[in-house]
Motif scaffolding. Structure first.
Motif, PDB file in Angstrom:
ATOM      1  N   LEU A 138       0.499 -24.771 -32.847  1.00 53.20           N
ATOM      2  CA  LEU A 138      -0.296 -23.560 -33.004  1.00 53.20           C
ATOM      3  C   LEU A 138      -1.677 -23.950 -33.480  1.00 53.20           C
ATOM      4  O   LEU A 138      -1.876 -25.020 -34.054  1.00 53.20           O
ATOM      5  CB  LEU A 138       0.343 -22.652 -34.051  1.00 53.20           C
ATOM      6  CG  LEU A 138       1.744 -22.174 -33.742  1.00 53.20           C
ATOM      7  CD1 LEU A 138       2.300 -21.432 -34.941  1.00 53.20           C
ATOM      8  CD2 LEU A 138       1.722 -21.267 -32.527  1.00 53.20           C
ATOM      9  N   PHE A 219       7.717 -17.246 -36.428  1.00 51.85           N
ATOM     10  CA  PHE A 219       6.541 -16.442 -36.728  1.00 51.85           C
ATOM     11  C   PHE A 219       5.756 -17.159 -37.805  1.00 51.85           C
ATOM     12  O   PHE A 219       5.942 -16.911 -38.992  1.00 51.85           O
ATOM     13  CB  PHE A 219       6.942 -15.036 -37.168  1.00 51.85           C
ATOM     14  CG  PHE A 219       7.602 -14.245 -36.074  1.00 51.85           C
ATOM     15  CD1 PHE A 219       6.993 -14.151 -34.821  1.00 51.85           C
ATOM     16  CD2 PHE A 219       8.801 -13.596 -36.285  1.00 51.85           C
ATOM     17  CE1 PHE A 219       7.592 -13.430 -33.802  1.00 51.85           C
ATOM     18  CE2 PHE A 219       9.393 -12.869 -35.266  1.00 51.85           C
ATOM     19  CZ  PHE A 219       8.794 -12.785 -34.020  1.00 51.85           C
ATOM     20  N   SER A 239      -0.719 -13.800 -38.203  1.00 54.56           N
ATOM     21  CA  SER A 239       0.691 -14.151 -37.993  1.00 54.56           C
ATOM     22  C   SER A 239       1.017 -14.026 -36.516  1.00 54.56           C
ATOM     23  O   SER A 239       0.447 -13.185 -35.818  1.00 54.56           O
ATOM     24  CB  SER A 239       1.589 -13.211 -38.792  1.00 54.56           C
ATOM     25  OG  SER A 239       2.897 -13.266 -38.274  1.00 54.56           O
ATOM     26  N   LEU A 240       1.936 -14.863 -36.063  1.00 51.14           N
ATOM     27  CA  LEU A 240       2.345 -14.758 -34.660  1.00 51.14           C
ATOM     28  C   LEU A 240       3.105 -13.469 -34.408  1.00 51.14           C
ATOM     29  O   LEU A 240       3.279 -13.052 -33.273  1.00 51.14           O
ATOM     30  CB  LEU A 240       3.223 -15.949 -34.265  1.00 51.14           C
ATOM     31  CG  LEU A 240       2.511 -17.202 -33.802  1.00 51.14           C
ATOM     32  CD1 LEU A 240       3.520 -18.164 -33.232  1.00 51.14           C
ATOM     33  CD2 LEU A 240       1.452 -16.890 -32.744  1.00 51.14           C
ATOM     34  N   GLU A 241       3.584 -12.846 -35.495  1.00 51.38           N
ATOM     35  CA  GLU A 241       4.316 -11.601 -35.317  1.00 51.38           C
ATOM     36  C   GLU A 241       3.358 -10.479 -34.905  1.00 51.38           C
ATOM     37  O   GLU A 241       3.760  -9.542 -34.226  1.00 51.38           O
ATOM     38  CB  GLU A 241       5.045 -11.251 -36.617  1.00 51.38           C
ATOM     39  CG  GLU A 241       6.279 -10.412 -36.401  1.00 51.38           C
ATOM     40  CD  GLU A 241       7.030 -10.155 -37.696  1.00 51.38           C
ATOM     41  OE1 GLU A 241       6.807 -10.885 -38.674  1.00 51.38           O
ATOM     42  OE2 GLU A 241       7.837  -9.216 -37.710  1.00 51.38           O
ATOM     43  N   PRO A 243       0.036 -10.939 -33.102  1.00 50.63           N
ATOM     44  CA  PRO A 243      -0.817 -12.027 -32.625  1.00 50.63           C
ATOM     45  C   PRO A 243      -2.224 -11.618 -32.166  1.00 50.63           C
ATOM     46  O   PRO A 243      -2.977 -12.470 -31.735  1.00 50.63           O
ATOM     47  CB  PRO A 243      -0.013 -12.586 -31.449  1.00 50.63           C
ATOM     48  CG  PRO A 243       0.761 -11.427 -30.949  1.00 50.63           C
ATOM     49  CD  PRO A 243       1.001 -10.518 -32.108  1.00 50.63           C
ATOM     50  N   GLN A 258      -7.854 -15.543 -35.023  1.00 55.80           N
ATOM     51  CA  GLN A 258      -6.522 -15.386 -34.420  1.00 55.80           C
ATOM     52  C   GLN A 258      -5.698 -16.648 -34.647  1.00 55.80           C
ATOM     53  O   GLN A 258      -6.230 -17.755 -34.756  1.00 55.80           O
ATOM     54  CB  GLN A 258      -6.683 -15.170 -32.897  1.00 55.80           C
ATOM     55  CG  GLN A 258      -5.395 -14.828 -32.187  1.00 55.80           C
ATOM     56  CD  GLN A 258      -5.568 -14.803 -30.680  1.00 55.80           C
ATOM     57  OE1 GLN A 258      -6.517 -15.362 -30.147  1.00 55.80           O
ATOM     58  NE2 GLN A 258      -4.642 -14.169 -29.995  1.00 55.80           N
ATOM     59  N   ARG A 260      -2.684 -18.669 -32.601  1.00 57.42           N
ATOM     60  CA  ARG A 260      -2.115 -18.611 -31.252  1.00 57.42           C
ATOM     61  C   ARG A 260      -1.615 -20.002 -30.869  1.00 57.42           C
ATOM     62  O   ARG A 260      -1.956 -21.000 -31.521  1.00 57.42           O
ATOM     63  CB  ARG A 260      -3.174 -18.135 -30.252  1.00 57.42           C
ATOM     64  CG  ARG A 260      -4.268 -19.158 -30.094  1.00 57.42           C
ATOM     65  CD  ARG A 260      -5.338 -18.738 -29.107  1.00 57.42           C
ATOM     66  NE  ARG A 260      -6.243 -19.852 -28.882  1.00 57.42           N
ATOM     67  CZ  ARG A 260      -7.456 -19.734 -28.363  1.00 57.42           C
ATOM     68  NH1 ARG A 260      -7.923 -18.552 -28.031  1.00 57.42           N
ATOM     69  NH2 ARG A 260      -8.202 -20.800 -28.185  1.00 57.42           N
TER      70      ARG A 260
END
Lengths: 375, 604
Positions: A138, A219, A239-241, A243, A258, A260
């Motif tokens: 990430l 996440f 958070s990826l939750e 995104p 962001q 990602r």
């Protein structure tokens, strides 16, 4: 002294020792996949010098040497043996070649491990795609949209950030207040805090234990303090939750932040023109799937159509694109992208070993015939 | 020699292919081509593989009568009331038995007996499939299996007309008339015409019929109708779907619809001549497509069951050799050799015909890998006989023959063994290089193991142990086979890496199947290097070779049963138990192999 060491390194016993070690490692690595999935097992068992296991909170013990240990031992053993004098004979030349081929194969595998990049490219029909994404890594990215024709992105790998770090990301500095590999979003209930901005106004995250297995989504999340010219801009939660990009300044929308999957950009575009998915009639067994892709490269002025399907990848500018998957709508095709500059090494190794095998068998047959004649 | 083999094979062919039904040429009907699971095959294969799936054996017995699978299929299509009384559903899972409230001893149920439970079977199975394979309870695997059997059964019964239908010809004429007139009314209705009450009713019937045909088209297990204009796989349709073509062809139905209705009617009425004529017409109407020779070969293959006969012959070979060990030697042994060679001949013919039928290399799935790896090992045994001029290879050959073909037979239950290939496997080039060499390597590893096993038993049981000369010979053979196994599995593994690089973008990915292959390579390499060190000779080589059985079977089956990775074919609990049992037996033999020569004979 040196001769003694060489003798040990070139001994048959060492070869057997490392072969047995590898056998155990491969067996263990196969069985552990049931519980832990491929990725975790791979790093724990195969790509490690020593297998460490947590026996209690924070206490790790070495259990068994890892795949790299035995692999290197075997590689060294092979290398030393293959330069030993007594193998340079006409009769043993084949065996020598087989062992050299193995050395090349092992060496290639280790180098490959260090330099290969694997990613996925999601192609939506008729939309040009310029980048591929990592499945594992990430990045925290800051996108500067203040120029009208191009965006500038500043990124740092999530794995390189740790709690308390301050890093500079383009025009801003970022301090990591909290970091979680896996987390769950919870509402932020205390009194409204004007320093908390974007998602952070209403949300915070709690760390969760890292899930095991291959198909589970993590996440990952960060809580950040952002500074521009030593002036605090506030606190952000990414958070990826959740995104989506978050603007750092609502007034201008110039800077976006962001978290990602790590991206690799290409100087060319691939566009999915058509995805074909054939199944055997009356069944759900896939028979053939293929992506018709349009490649456009402004630098080389290339503009052409390519068909990528099972067992027929596209090799282009050092990257190889394989048909990997598709989404049920059949307007989205997913390609696996491998950037592996030494992809040909296993082929060369196989060639050397095949020559060795042919040689060895040739010698064998020759001997057999001569014997037969003498009789 | 060759003449001997041929005569045995030919007599077996004649013996088994005689059909005993009077009047009806079921043998001809068996060759009718249909599309099933993506492949055009004789209807006989559909009938057999379905019966094998539902009943787990091919012969159906009902009211002290034997029914062939193809007759059963006709019975299903024409007289469902009778077919539903045949106890054909085999149920082993005790938890499922409990749910159906039947006692422990009952194994076979008829569809009629299952009918009251259908709703709960569907519901439970629906719930079970939603769980991950590895997390399913024992009951759930059983219910999924039963549900699959019921689905196949219903799909066969709905292949032409619903079970409640009138006799085929009447029903066909009725459906056709309904569809044509219904469409006319529907068209008028769409243009805004006012319909009389009677017409409205007719429209409702039309609607129901349309939906029924659509649903049945999805249910139908096999697709028998070749559209008149068609000549490839895409031009096959199920019977009910083909009926719906009446609607967009101005009432022109594909002629095969009528002929099939005629065929079913003739079967129901017991009119042999009409039945045979319909079969001939249907064969004529599919002639444009059908590769007749391959269809006939497949039907012959189904009827002769050469691999099943192979088991019997190889088994007979073992018995003869045992008799030879007790009684007057030479005659028994030469008979055993004769039986062994005819079994090998049959085995070879079976492999060749499978290749011809499928137009594929010999290994396409787990089933065929069992047949082929056994065959390779047996050919090596035959070579040993040639080289040493004795019958040294006959016993290991027969043992491997029985074991590999029994395993193959077990694997063939549940699906057509000539299934279509998934996209990634659909490459004759890789199938015939990587898969073949790998399977040959596995076969060789097993041969070494069996040689080791025989040697260990001989050495332990005979008073003086095995004679020096025989010991040296077996040692040499076993070592040679281990070298062969190393070579083949190594080449196979490297080829597999190249295939992986071509299709997934990596030479090696630590997938369980790849690891399994690597384990076989490593294990044989260890033996080879121990030998160079002066170890792994005689008895210790034999013990290691038996260990090779465990490694090879792990690579071959074990990794598929782990339920992870690209090569997993689902968790097979029943087979897994057998595999573990096999491993335990091999470990015990290895332990026995550590005892001194002649140990057991001295004890006894």
């Amino acid at each position: 002294m040196i001769t003694a060491i060489l003798r040990v390194l070139s001994s048959l016993k060492l070869a057997i020792f490392s072969l047995v070690g590898l056998f155990i490692i491969v067996l263990a690595g196969t069985l552990l996949q049931i519980e832990y999935g491929l990725y975790y097992t791979q790093n724990l068992v195969f790509y490690s010098w020593m297998i460490w296991v947590d026996i209690a909170e924070g206490i790790r013990v070495p259990v068994f040497p890892g795949g790299l240990f035995f692999g290197s031992l075997l590689g060294i053993n092979l290398a030393v043996v293959s330069i030993k004098k007594h193998y340079f004979s006409w009769k043993k030349g084949g065996i020598l070649l087989i062992h050299w081929g193995l050395v090349v194969l092992l060496l290639g595998a280790v180098i490959q491990l260090a330099i290969t990049q694997e990613s996925m490219m999601r192609l939506v029909q008729n939309e040009p795609q310029f980048y591929s994404e990592s499945q594992r890594e990430l990045e925290l990215v800051l996108i500067d949209t203040s120029h009208s024709d191009t965006d500038t992105e500043f990124s740092i790998l999530f794995s390189e950030l740790s709690q308390g770090d301050t890093v500079s990301l383009g025009p801003v500095d970022i301090q990591v207040k909290k970091r979680a590999i896996h987390s769950e979003m919870k509402p932020y209930t205390p009194e409204p805090d004007h320093a908390r901005r974007g998602v952070a106004r209403r949300w915070q995250f709690e760390s969760r234990p890292i899930p095991k297995g291959d198909d589970v989504a993590y996440f990952s999340a960060l809580e950040l303090d952002v500074f521009q010219n030593d002036k605090s801009l506030g606190t952000w939660v990414v958070s990826l939750e959740v995104p989506q990009v978050q603007p750092l300044d609502y007034a201008s929308d110039d800077l976006l932040i962001q978290i990602r999957p790590k991206r690799w950009y290409n100087p060319y575009s691939l566009t999915l023109e058509k995805f074909q998915n054939e199944q055997y009639l009356g069944t759900t067994v896939p028979k053939h799937y293929a992506s018709t892709i349009h490649l456009e490269n402004p630098i080389t002025q290339e503009n052409r159509q390519i068909l990528v399907y099972m067992n027929h990848p596209l090799r282009y500018l050092g990257k190889t694109y394989y048909q990997a998957s598709f989404e049920p709508s059949e307007t989205v095709s997913i390609l696996q992208v491998a950037q592996n500059p030494i992809w040909s090494v296993p082929y060369i190794a196989s060639l050397i070993m095949s020559l060795g095998l042919i040689w060895q068998f040739g010698v064998g047959f020759y001997g057999f015939f001569k014997k037969g004649r003498r009789k | 020699m060759m003449r001997y083999v041929l005569s045995v094979v030919m007599s077996l062919l004649l013996f088994t292919s005689v059909n005993h039904a009077e009047g009806f040429l079921f043998n001809e009907a068996a060759k009718l081509p249909v599309l099933h699971e993506g492949r055009v095959k004789p209807i006989d294969t559909v009938a057999r593989s379905s019966v094998l799936l539902i009943q787990e054996k091919q012969k159906i017995r009902f009211n002290n009568q034997e029914i062939t699978p193809i007759e059963w299929l006709f019975l299903m299509a024409t007289s469902p009331q009778i077919a539903n009384q045949i106890p054909i559903f085999r149920i082993d899972n005790p938890a499922v038995k409990m749910m159906l409230s039947i006692d422990e001893k009952t194994k076979m149920l008829s569809f009629e007996q299952l009918t009251p439970h259908l709703a709960s079977i569907f519901e439970q199975a629906d719930r079970a499939v939603k769980r991950k394979q590895s997390e399913r309870a024992f009951f759930q695997t059983g219910i999924i299996e039963l549900n699959h059997k019921v689905t196949v059964y219903l799909g066969l019964q709905h292949a032409f007309f619903p079970p409640s239908a009138a006799p085929a010809l009447t029903q066909y004429a009725h459906d056709k008339a309904q569809l044509v007139s219904g469409l006319a009314i529907f068209n008028r209705f769409q243009k805004g015409a006012l319909l009389a009450q009677e017409e409205q009713d007719q429209l409702m019937t039309f609607n129901d019929l349309f939906k029924e045909k659509q649903l049945m088209g999805e249910m139908a297990q096999f697709w028998p109708i070749l559209l008149p204009e068609g000549s490839n796989e895409m031009s096959w349709q199920s019977y009910p779907s083909a009926m719906l073509r009446l609607l967009d062809q101005q009432g022109q139905a594909p002629p095969m619809l009528q002929t099939y209705a005629q065929l079913l009617q003739a079967y129901l009425d017991g009119q042999g001549a009409l039945f045979n004529e319909s079969v001939a017409n249907l064969r004529e109407e599919t002639r444009s497509y059908t590769p007749t020779f391959r269809l006939q070969l497949e039907v012959l293959f189904n009827q002769v069951q050469p691999l099943y006969l192979g088991i019997l012959l190889y088994g007979l070979g073992i018995l003869l050799l045992l008799a030879g060990a007790i009684g007057t030697r030479d005659r028994w042994v030469s008979w055993a050799n004769g039986v062994f060679y005819s079994a090998l001949g049959l085995h070879t013919l079976a492999l060749l015909s499978r290749m011809l039928i499928q137009l594929r290399p010999p290994v396409t799935n787990l089933y065929s890998s069992a047949v082929f790896s056994g065959w390779v090992a047996i050919v090596l045994c035959w070579l040993m006989n040639r080289i040493y001029g004795r019958s040294v290879g006959t016993l290991p050959g027969c043992i491997i023959g029985v074991l590999s073909l029994i395993i193959a037979h077990q694997l063939s239950i549940g699906s057509d063994s000539m299934e279509v290939m998934r996209a990634v496997l659909d490459s004759n080039f890789w199938l015939s290089t990587h898969v073949i060499t790998m399977t040959m390597g596995i076969g060789a590893a097993f041969l070494a193991g069996i040689l080791g096993m025989i040697y260990i038993f001989k050495d332990i049981f005979s008073p003086q142990g095995v004679a020096k000369e025989e010991m040296r010979r077996t040692d040499k053979m076993c070592y040679g086979v281990v070298c062969g196994a190393l070579l083949l599995s190594f080449v196979g593994t490297v080829l597999g890496g190249i295939w992986g690089d071509q299709s997934w973008g990596r030479f090696w990915g630590w997938d369980p199947k790849e690891n399994g292959a690597l384990l076989v390579v490593l294990y044989n390499a260890i033996i080879l290097h121990l030998r160079l060190l002066g170890r792994a000779k005689g008895r210790s080589l034999m013990v290691l070779a038996v260990g090779g059985n465990i490694v090879a079977s792990f690579c071959w089956f074990g990794v598929n049963m782990l339920g992870v990775g690209l090569h997993s074919y689902g968790f097979m609990e029943e087979s897994f138990r057998w595999l573990v049992l096999f491993w335990v037996s091999q470990i015990m033999i290895m332990l026995v192999g550590l005892l001194p020569s002649g140990y057991l004979s001295r004890q006894g």
